[in-house]
Design a protein around this motif. Structure first.
Motif, mmCIF file in Angstrom:
data_model
loop_
_atom_site.group_PDB
_atom_site.id
_atom_site.type_symbol
_atom_site.label_atom_id
_atom_site.label_comp_id
_atom_site.label_asym_id
_atom_site.label_seq_id
_atom_site.Cartn_x
_atom_site.Cartn_y
_atom_site.Cartn_z
ATOM 1 N N LYS A 40 10.371 -3.420 17.691
ATOM 2 C CA LYS A 40 10.254 -2.759 18.984
ATOM 3 C C LYS A 40 10.352 -1.240 18.837
ATOM 4 N N LEU A 41 11.336 -0.765 18.049
ATOM 5 C CA LEU A 41 11.492 0.671 17.873
ATOM 6 C C LEU A 41 10.281 1.279 17.167
ATOM 7 N N VAL A 42 9.797 0.590 16.146
ATOM 8 C CA VAL A 42 8.642 1.092 15.401
ATOM 9 C C VAL A 42 7.426 1.221 16.319
ATOM 10 N N ARG A 43 7.176 0.213 17.137
ATOM 11 C CA ARG A 43 6.044 0.265 18.065
ATOM 12 C C ARG A 43 6.212 1.401 19.067
ATOM 13 N N GLU A 44 7.428 1.600 19.565
ATOM 14 C CA GLU A 44 7.672 2.679 20.512
ATOM 15 C C GLU A 44 7.389 4.038 19.886
ATOM 16 N N ARG A 45 7.790 4.212 18.630
ATOM 17 C CA ARG A 45 7.546 5.492 17.957
ATOM 18 C C ARG A 45 6.054 5.718 17.716
ATOM 19 N N GLN A 46 5.358 4.683 17.348
ATOM 20 C CA GLN A 46 3.920 4.830 17.129
ATOM 21 C C GLN A 46 3.209 5.218 18.424
ATOM 22 N N LEU A 47 3.555 4.567 19.504
ATOM 23 C CA LEU A 47 2.907 4.831 20.783
ATOM 24 C C LEU A 47 3.289 6.213 21.311
ATOM 25 N N ALA A 48 4.556 6.600 21.136
ATOM 26 C CA ALA A 48 4.995 7.915 21.613
ATOM 27 C C ALA A 48 4.270 9.044 20.898
ATOM 28 N N ASP A 77 7.114 -8.426 8.793
ATOM 29 C CA ASP A 77 6.457 -9.669 8.386
ATOM 30 C C ASP A 77 6.022 -9.460 6.942
ATOM 31 N N PRO A 78 6.518 -10.256 5.997
ATOM 32 C CA PRO A 78 6.230 -10.008 4.585
ATOM 33 C C PRO A 78 4.750 -9.959 4.234
ATOM 34 N N ASP A 79 3.903 -10.570 5.047
ATOM 35 C CA ASP A 79 2.478 -10.628 4.720
ATOM 36 C C ASP A 79 1.650 -9.539 5.397
ATOM 37 N N ILE A 80 2.271 -8.726 6.246
ATOM 38 C CA ILE A 80 1.503 -7.725 6.990
ATOM 39 C C ILE A 80 1.862 -6.333 6.497
ATOM 40 N N ASP A 81 0.874 -5.607 6.006
ATOM 41 C CA ASP A 81 1.069 -4.257 5.489
ATOM 42 C C ASP A 81 0.423 -3.272 6.461
ATOM 43 N N ARG A 82 1.061 -3.053 7.605
ATOM 44 C CA ARG A 82 0.567 -2.125 8.619
ATOM 45 C C ARG A 82 1.738 -1.282 9.094
ATOM 46 N N VAL A 83 1.469 -0.032 9.465
ATOM 47 C CA VAL A 83 2.573 0.888 9.735
ATOM 48 C C VAL A 83 3.374 0.492 10.967
ATOM 49 N N ASP A 84 2.796 -0.301 11.894
ATOM 50 C CA ASP A 84 3.591 -0.749 13.030
ATOM 51 C C ASP A 84 4.366 -2.025 12.718
ATOM 52 N N ASP A 141 0.849 -1.179 0.000
ATOM 53 C CA ASP A 141 0.000 0.000 0.000
ATOM 54 C C ASP A 141 0.893 1.241 0.000
ATOM 55 N N PRO A 142 0.878 2.058 -1.056
ATOM 56 C CA PRO A 142 1.792 3.206 -1.124
ATOM 57 C C PRO A 142 1.547 4.235 -0.035
ATOM 58 N N LEU A 143 0.311 4.349 0.431
ATOM 59 C CA LEU A 143 0.014 5.300 1.500
ATOM 60 C C LEU A 143 0.765 4.930 2.773
ATOM 61 N N LEU A 144 0.751 3.641 3.119
ATOM 62 C CA LEU A 144 1.438 3.205 4.323
ATOM 63 C C LEU A 144 2.945 3.411 4.192
ATOM 64 N N THR A 145 3.475 3.124 3.007
ATOM 65 C CA THR A 145 4.900 3.351 2.779
ATOM 66 C C THR A 145 5.253 4.822 2.949
ATOM 67 N N ALA A 146 4.426 5.711 2.375
ATOM 68 C CA ALA A 146 4.687 7.142 2.496
ATOM 69 C C ALA A 146 4.671 7.584 3.951
ATOM 70 N N TYR A 147 3.735 7.044 4.733
ATOM 71 C CA TYR A 147 3.647 7.407 6.143
ATOM 72 C C TYR A 147 4.907 6.955 6.893
ATOM 73 N N VAL A 148 5.339 5.745 6.653
ATOM 74 C CA VAL A 148 6.498 5.194 7.363
ATOM 75 C C VAL A 148 7.763 6.002 7.051
#
Length: 290
Positions: free
Chosen positions: A274-282, A239-246, A197-204
């Protein structure tokens, strides 16, 4: 069967006459105002440089270019002309390209036969200044005819500023609501590549830039920038099958290779997650249900 109509590269044609000839020959005349249309037996693209669409640009004039999909308002969809050009990409079907030579009138220069060598998804702003998904096609000329006539220059329009993290997050959250929080990475492929999903990539990628512009794996800023002057990151799906920003990290090229091929890739993936989840939560972006 409709009669075949041939066109000569480097020759100018009146567009109204092109459609009239196709109709007279018994084939579909095509939509005389569309950029992507079928005329007779041919899939055609009519590129009007005076419209100033941002995604349309030369890579190597007159042999290679990027062409924006159709749809000026809202997300570009896989239907109509966009679907036909995607089919040309998949099947290797040639596309005839005509280029408008003057702002007024109906003179179009035939640039010859092209193949659609790639289909890319992106994020851009529509004519109402609303952020949306878009589709971009990369064309490569296959005819060997010399194009001797000088082409009108594309408008020198600066690219719009990249969307902010807040703007991208609003789209991500809205999409999650529509999909009931479930977003598996698409199984449809383009030339054997998994579709994201290009939107999710742009957000990340924007998330990494807003957090100091460093790789989310090694913590070092990339040593080069893209055409817009922004640090160059690649999106890595933990995870190659999961397209989510976290579950997606913005990483440098070296780390992207290591996350796929190194002996410690599992450990590195765990640290990245772990770092990605921390940034999302922060940032108050808890996407555990997305």
């Amino acid at each position: 069967m409709p009669a075949m109509i041939s066109y000569t590269a480097n020759q100018r044609y009146n567009r109204a006459a092109i459609h009239a000839a196709a109709k007279k020959a018994g084939g579909p005349p095509g939509n005389a105002t569309a950029g992507i249309t079928v005329v007779g037996d041919d899939q055609c693209v009519f590129w009007n440089p005076f419209r100033g669409l941002y995604a349309n640009r030369w890579i190597k004039e007159p042999d290679e270019f990027i062409y924006s999909g159709e749809g000026s308002v809202g997300p570009m969809l896989d239907k109509g002309g966009n679907r036909r050009l995607s089919a040309c990409h998949a099947n290797g079907t040639p596309v005839l390209v005509f280029y408008k030579m003057q702002r007024t009138g109906s003179e179009w220069l035939h640039l010859g036969s092209f193949t659609v060598v790639d289909v890319e998804a992106g994020v851009s702003v529509d004519v109402k200044k609303v952020l949306r998904d878009d589709i971009r096609f990369r064309f490569l000329r296959v005819t060997q005819d010399v194009i001797s006539q000088p082409l009108p220059a594309l408008p020198n329009v600066p690219p719009p500023p990249p969307p902010s993290e807040n703007e991208l997050w609003a789209l991500v959250a809205a999409r999650a609501v529509k999909t009931n929080g479930k977003r598996k990475r698409a199984t449809r492929t383009s030339r054997d590549r998994r579709v994201s999903d290009p939107l999710l990539t742009a957000y990340v990628l924007q998330r990494a830039i807003d957090n100091g512009g460093t790789c989310e794996s090694c913590g070092v800023a990339p040593d080069w920038k893209d055409d817009s002057g922004r640090p160059h990151f690649q999106a890595h799906h933990i995870d190659p099958d999961i397209d989510r920003v976290d579950w997606i990290g913005a990483v440098c090229g070296t780390c992207h290779d290591r996350l796929h091929h190194s002996s410690d890739r599992t450990h590195r993936a765990d640290k990245l997650r772990k770092l990605v989840r921390e940034r999302q939560l922060a940032a108050g972006r808890d996407v555990v249900d997305f």
